[in-house]
Design a protein around this motif. Structure first.
Motif, PDB file in Angstrom:
ATOM      1  N   ARG A 124      13.777  11.560   5.336  1.00 28.58           N
ATOM      2  CA  ARG A 124      13.844  11.651   6.945  1.00 28.58           C
ATOM      3  C   ARG A 124      15.244  12.137   7.155  1.00 28.58           C
ATOM      4  O   ARG A 124      16.368  11.653   6.608  1.00 28.58           O
ATOM      5  CB  ARG A 124      13.736  10.314   7.543  1.00 28.58           C
ATOM      6  N   SER A 127      14.500   3.552   2.424  1.00 30.01           N
ATOM      7  CA  SER A 127      13.084   2.894   2.864  1.00 30.01           C
ATOM      8  C   SER A 127      12.458   2.297   2.166  1.00 30.01           C
ATOM      9  O   SER A 127      12.560   2.254   0.912  1.00 30.01           O
ATOM     10  CB  SER A 127      12.444   4.415   3.126  1.00 30.01           C
ATOM     11  N   ASN A 128      11.600   1.385   2.474  1.00 29.87           N
ATOM     12  CA  ASN A 128      10.756   0.593   1.671  1.00 29.87           C
ATOM     13  C   ASN A 128       9.171   1.135   1.908  1.00 29.87           C
ATOM     14  O   ASN A 128       8.078   0.206   1.266  1.00 29.87           O
ATOM     15  CB  ASN A 128      10.711  -0.713   2.013  1.00 29.87           C
ATOM     16  N   HIS A 129       8.975   2.220   2.190  1.00 29.56           N
ATOM     17  CA  HIS A 129       7.299   2.704   2.530  1.00 29.56           C
ATOM     18  C   HIS A 129       6.869   3.193   1.429  1.00 29.56           C
ATOM     19  O   HIS A 129       7.567   3.429   0.463  1.00 29.56           O
ATOM     20  CB  HIS A 129       7.846   4.069   3.424  1.00 29.56           C
ATOM     21  N   ILE A 176      14.247  -1.771  -1.375  1.00 30.73           N
ATOM     22  CA  ILE A 176      15.086  -0.930  -0.510  1.00 30.73           C
ATOM     23  C   ILE A 176      16.615  -1.673  -0.420  1.00 30.73           C
ATOM     24  O   ILE A 176      16.856  -2.843  -0.785  1.00 30.73           O
ATOM     25  CB  ILE A 176      14.465  -1.331   0.832  1.00 30.73           C
ATOM     26  N   ASP A 217      19.456   1.766   6.236  1.00 32.40           N
ATOM     27  CA  ASP A 217      18.808   2.739   7.393  1.00 32.40           C
ATOM     28  C   ASP A 217      19.660   2.349   8.533  1.00 32.40           C
ATOM     29  O   ASP A 217      20.081   3.592   9.034  1.00 32.40           O
ATOM     30  CB  ASP A 217      17.466   2.555   7.380  1.00 32.40           C
ATOM     31  N   GLY A 260      12.534   8.652   1.887  1.00 30.13           N
ATOM     32  CA  GLY A 260      11.518   8.242   2.793  1.00 30.13           C
ATOM     33  C   GLY A 260      10.406   7.526   2.128  1.00 30.13           C
ATOM     34  O   GLY A 260       9.662   7.031   2.834  1.00 30.13           O
ATOM     35  N   SER A 314      10.092   3.983  -0.933  1.00 34.01           N
ATOM     36  CA  SER A 314      10.751   2.873  -1.652  1.00 34.01           C
ATOM     37  C   SER A 314      11.108   3.280  -3.114  1.00 34.01           C
ATOM     38  O   SER A 314      10.554   4.218  -3.568  1.00 34.01           O
ATOM     39  CB  SER A 314       9.949   1.602  -1.808  1.00 34.01           C
TER      40      SER A 314
END
Length: 248
Positions: A11, A29-31, A51, A56, A74, A76
């Protein structure tokens, strides 16, 4: 430099290339994408193992204060750890901090596919931004735990400044932090000579000065903490850039 691009591996935050700065946050991120099954309790994704807590919002606050661009990981680090060299096994970890990650027990083709999907695009885009804007200083932003899971010893540092061979920015920033009353670790709580993959690649590999900042995560766990530390760190970063330019 054109406007921020979008990609699942990163990102971007827009900023003025003339700032001379680029903020890089590998573990922001932890996405976990819907088609990636790590085989773990989702609660683990709220922990440091997944994360860098607080990075962030702090990174975005610093980009705003310094009017500089930023690139944020973007996904994790349990999906793909962008602050690892490509040949390191823990780039796609099968265990981390005592947690098994069974979904990462991949064959060679699966590992290569994971790296090609996340790690390579992240670093390719970072390289592209650096080529486009020629920053004078990279800001590498991370956070660290107040103590290790395997130890009862607290980590006293509020900020750690990490570096490997290139300590130009560190030598300017550490006295500035100390003068501001910040308990500062010089290559603590761990050494940038060991954990420095992204800055080795994009900073030292390009001869660009970098400031590796580690913030103790309990200090930036809420909005008030983020605001406080952004206010402390932004002028230190700006003065470090000035010091580098004056010394050039």
């Amino acid at each position: 430099m054109t406007g921020p691009e979008t990609h699942e591996a990163w990102r971007e935050v827009a900023g003025d290339p003339a700032s001379g700065l680029l903020l890089i946050a590998d573990h922001a991120s932890n996405h976990v994408p819907a088609d990636v099954d790590l085989g773990i309790d989702p609660a683990i994704l709220t922990q440091h193992v997944a994360i860098d807590i607080g990075v962030d919002p702090l990174g975005r606050a610093l980009c705003a204060a310094l009017n500089c661009p930023g690139i944020f990981g973007g996904v994790s680090r349990l999906v793909a750890d962008c602050n690892r060299e490509e040949d390191k096994p823990n780039l796609v970890p099968i265990a981390s901090d005592g947690h098994a990650i069974p979904g990462n027990d991949l064959d060679h083709a699966g590992r290569v596919a994971r790296i090609d999907r996340f790690w390579r695009p992240y670093h390719a885009r970072t390289s592209e931004i650096i080529s486009d804007i020629s920053p004078k200083l990279l800001i590498s932003l991370h956070s660290f735990t107040p103590k290790l899971a395997t130890s009862d010893e607290p980590r006293p540092w509020q900020i750690g400044i990490l570096y490997n061979q290139d300590d130009r920015a560190a030598r300017i920033a550490i006295p500035l932090l100390e003068a501001a009353g910040v308990v500062t670790g010089d290559n603590e709580p761990y050494s940038g000579k060991i954990l420095n993959a992204t800055m080795n690649r994009h900073g030292e590999g390009n001869g660009i000065a970098y400031l590796g900042i580690e913030v103790r995560q309990d200090l930036i766990g809420d909005d008030a903490g983020v605001a406080r530390w952004a206010k402390i760190l932004a002028p230190v970063i700006a003065e470090t850039l000035t010091g580098l330019r004056d010394g050039a």
